[in-house]
Scaffold this motif. Structure first.
Motif, PDB file in Angstrom:
ATOM      1  N   PRO A   4       1.566  -8.422  -4.210  1.00 55.64           N
ATOM      2  CA  PRO A   4       1.020  -7.084  -4.030  1.00 55.64           C
ATOM      3  C   PRO A   4      -0.501  -7.125  -4.048  1.00 55.64           C
ATOM      4  N   LEU A   6      -2.418  -3.781  -2.761  1.00 55.80           N
ATOM      5  CA  LEU A   6      -2.901  -2.411  -2.858  1.00 55.80           C
ATOM      6  C   LEU A   6      -1.783  -1.444  -2.474  1.00 55.80           C
ATOM      7  N   THR A   7      -1.697  -0.325  -3.199  1.00 58.07           N
ATOM      8  CA  THR A   7      -0.810   0.771  -2.837  1.00 58.07           C
ATOM      9  C   THR A   7      -1.675   1.997  -2.610  1.00 58.07           C
ATOM     10  N   LEU A   8      -1.549   2.607  -1.434  1.00 58.33           N
ATOM     11  CA  LEU A   8      -2.323   3.794  -1.084  1.00 58.33           C
ATOM     12  C   LEU A   8      -1.584   5.059  -1.513  1.00 58.33           C
ATOM     13  N   ASN A   9      -2.278   6.185  -1.482  1.00 54.51           N
ATOM     14  CA  ASN A   9      -1.696   7.468  -1.925  1.00 54.51           C
ATOM     15  C   ASN A   9      -0.456   7.874  -1.144  1.00 54.51           C
ATOM     16  N   ASP A  11       1.925   5.957  -0.251  1.00 53.83           N
ATOM     17  CA  ASP A  11       2.916   4.921  -0.563  1.00 53.83           C
ATOM     18  C   ASP A  11       2.858   3.727   0.384  1.00 53.83           C
ATOM     19  N   THR A  12       1.782   3.603   1.161  1.00 49.33           N
ATOM     20  CA  THR A  12       1.574   2.397   1.966  1.00 49.33           C
ATOM     21  C   THR A  12       1.355   1.228   1.019  1.00 49.33           C
ATOM     22  N   GLU A  13       2.101   0.160   1.259  1.00 51.45           N
ATOM     23  CA  GLU A  13       1.972  -1.059   0.464  1.00 51.45           C
ATOM     24  C   GLU A  13       1.276  -2.126   1.301  1.00 51.45           C
ATOM     25  N   THR A  15       0.459  -6.112   1.109  1.00 53.41           N
ATOM     26  CA  THR A  15       0.770  -7.355   0.406  1.00 53.41           C
ATOM     27  C   THR A  15       0.161  -8.515   1.178  1.00 53.41           C
ATOM     28  N   GLU A  30       2.948  -1.826   5.092  1.00 53.78           N
ATOM     29  CA  GLU A  30       4.207  -1.111   5.301  1.00 53.78           C
ATOM     30  C   GLU A  30       4.099   0.290   4.702  1.00 53.78           C
ATOM     31  N   THR A  31       4.479   1.292   5.505  1.00 52.38           N
ATOM     32  CA  THR A  31       4.451   2.684   5.070  1.00 52.38           C
ATOM     33  C   THR A  31       5.828   3.303   5.315  1.00 52.38           C
ATOM     34  N   ASN A  40       5.032  -0.576  10.131  1.00 54.38           N
ATOM     35  CA  ASN A  40       4.533  -1.832   9.599  1.00 54.38           C
ATOM     36  C   ASN A  40       3.576  -2.511  10.571  1.00 54.38           C
TER      37      ASN A  40
END
Length: 90
Positions: A4, A6-9, A11-13, A15, A30-31, A40
């Protein structure tokens, strides 16, 4: 293995992989979408080669391109250390 970053507001991840033997690092974005699937995209550092872009608008991809460019030095460093969690404790 993917780590991991960063996770954006929304919920986009974001990695990243470990650094490969050839010096490349895979960054995966990935969102979740409203239909239960995902948008993605993949970027390979340090070349900034983008591939497998699905579901994102041009504006969204431009945002991610800038985000990855601004953080590439961190992602590359963390990829050598086994991810941000391992790098933080070294």
């Amino acid at each position: 293995m993917m780590y991991p970053f960063l996770t954006l507001n929304d919920d986009t991840e974001i990695t990243h992989s470990e650094m490969k033997i050839d010096g490349k690092v895979k960054v995966y974005i990935e969102t979740p979408d409203d239909l239960g699937g995902f948008h993605n995209a993949t970027c390979w550092l340090p070349d900034y080669k983008w591939e497998d872009i699905e579901g994102y608008s041009e504006t969204e991809i431009n945002y991610f391109k800038q985000l990855i460019r601004n953080n590439a030095h961190l992602i590359i460093e963390f990829s050598k250390e086994g991810g941000i969690l391992n790098a933080a404790f070294c």
